[in-house]
Design an enzyme around this catalytic site. Structure first.
Site, short mmCIF file in Angstrom:
data_model
loop_
_atom_site.label_atom_id
_atom_site.label_comp_id
_atom_site.label_asym_id
_atom_site.label_seq_id
_atom_site.Cartn_x
_atom_site.Cartn_y
_atom_site.Cartn_z
N ARG A 158 -19.52 9.89 -0.50
CA ARG A 158 -20.77 9.73 -1.24
C ARG A 158 -21.91 9.19 -0.38
O ARG A 158 -23.06 9.25 -0.78
CB ARG A 158 -20.55 8.89 -2.51
CG ARG A 158 -20.13 7.47 -2.27
CD ARG A 158 -19.74 6.82 -3.57
NE ARG A 158 -20.86 6.70 -4.50
CZ ARG A 158 -21.88 5.86 -4.35
NH1 ARG A 158 -21.93 5.08 -3.29
NH2 ARG A 158 -22.84 5.81 -5.23
N PRO A 167 -1.04 -2.13 3.67
CA PRO A 167 -1.60 -3.43 3.27
C PRO A 167 -1.79 -4.39 4.45
O PRO A 167 -2.44 -5.42 4.32
CB PRO A 167 -0.57 -3.98 2.27
CG PRO A 167 0.60 -3.07 2.31
CD PRO A 167 0.25 -1.85 3.07
N ASP A 225 -27.12 0.99 -4.17
CA ASP A 225 -25.79 0.58 -4.61
C ASP A 225 -25.53 -0.89 -4.41
O ASP A 225 -26.11 -1.50 -3.51
CB ASP A 225 -24.72 1.28 -3.75
CG ASP A 225 -24.43 2.67 -4.23
OD1 ASP A 225 -24.83 3.00 -5.34
OD2 ASP A 225 -23.80 3.41 -3.45
N GLU A 231 8.72 1.84 1.87
CA GLU A 231 8.45 0.46 2.28
C GLU A 231 7.63 0.29 3.54
O GLU A 231 7.22 -0.80 3.89
CB GLU A 231 9.76 -0.32 2.40
CG GLU A 231 10.30 -0.82 1.07
CD GLU A 231 10.85 0.27 0.18
OE1 GLU A 231 11.11 1.39 0.68
OE2 GLU A 231 11.01 0.03 -1.02
N1 ADE Z 1 -0.29 1.10 0.98
C1 ADE Z 1 0.30 0.22 0.15
N2 ADE Z 1 -0.55 -0.73 -0.24
C2 ADE Z 1 -1.74 -0.47 0.36
C3 ADE Z 1 -3.02 -1.10 0.35
N3 ADE Z 1 -3.25 -2.22 -0.33
N4 ADE Z 1 -3.99 -0.54 1.09
C4 ADE Z 1 -3.76 0.57 1.82
N5 ADE Z 1 -2.59 1.21 1.86
C5 ADE Z 1 -1.58 0.70 1.13
#
Ligand code: ADE
Length: 232
Positions: A154, A89, A169, A116
């Site tokens: 794709r 994230p 698209d 984590e």
């Molecule tokens: N791993 C955990 N959350 C994630 C996300 N939002 N994007 C990519 N990998 C992740």
């Protein structure tokens, strides 16, 4: 394109890779996907791949050893060096432009972690690019890797039945897609717009462009702003 996925849960990928466009792309030899289980590179009798964070704190962190050993093994499976992508994230947010960029590469190596997080030396030591699929936290990188792979494959020439479909698209020109209709002409009292039945292709193209613009303004004005900023 060669795609390698390093993961603790190879089985997560089995079903999405065995249907539809992704299956056909593999059957046609357009992509070659290999799954490698990071746990196979654990040196621990319990196949441990994570440990408590130094400095304390909750949760467990992926250890560098098994990931590095797994990565070094995977590197030898093909000659192309490839782009290394760490799913987290904290990464740059994935979008259609990124999908297009990745679709031009010969090899992608995804590292999906559970738990984590990763020991920081995995990112720095492997020279990995971090990608996030959105501002929310998943329980692991597997689904994120799958989302990226689907969006990238794709776009490869020959992956879709109809080559025109990727061009039209949503996002392909910074706009949402225009509304689509198919048979029947009238469904439960709702009629297909007359223009689409007119046979006037220039008028239809103009109508679609206007619709795409109107929907983008209404539902995703942020996209228009982004486009303007990119152009200026
Ligand atoms: N791993 C955990 N959350 C994630 C996300 N939002 N994007 C990519 N990998 C992740």
């Amino acid at each position: 394109m060669r795609i390698d996925i390093l993961t603790l849960f190879p089985q997560v990928f089995e079903s999405p890779l065995s249907c539809s466009i992704l299956k056909r792309a593999q059957d046609n030899g357009l992509i070659d996907i290999a799954l490698t289980d990071i746990r196979d590179f654990s040196t621990d009798t319990y196949r441990k791949v994570d440990d408590k964070p130094y400095g304390g704190g909750p949760g467990m962190v992926m250890m560098p050893g098994p990931v590095f050993d797994c990565f070094e093994h995977v590197c030898k499976l093909a000659t192309e060096k490839g782009r290394v992508i760490l799913l987290t994230p904290q990464g740059q947010k994935f979008d259609q432009a990124k999908a297009r960029e990745l679709s031009g590469l010969k090899r992608l190596i995804f590292i999906a972690g559970k738990y984590e997080g990763f020991d920081e030396r995995i990112r720095t030591g492997l020279g990995a690019e971090q990608i996030s699929i959105g501002d929310y936290v998943l329980s692991g990188g597997e689904l994120a890797a799958m989302v990226i792979i689907d969006a990238v494959v794709r776009l490869l020439t020959g992956a879709l039945g109809d080559e025109a479909s990727a061009k039209d698209d949503s996002f392909s020109e910074g706009l949402l897609e225009y509304p689509q209709y198919t048979r029947p002409e009238v469904f439960r009292g709702m009629k297909v717009p007359d223009i689409l039945l007119s046979g006037d292709h220039a008028k239809i193209a103009e109508w679609r462009r206007a619709q795409a613009l109107e929907r983008t303004k209404k539902w995703r004005p942020d996209l228009l702003k982004e486009n303007e900023e990119r152009k200026s």
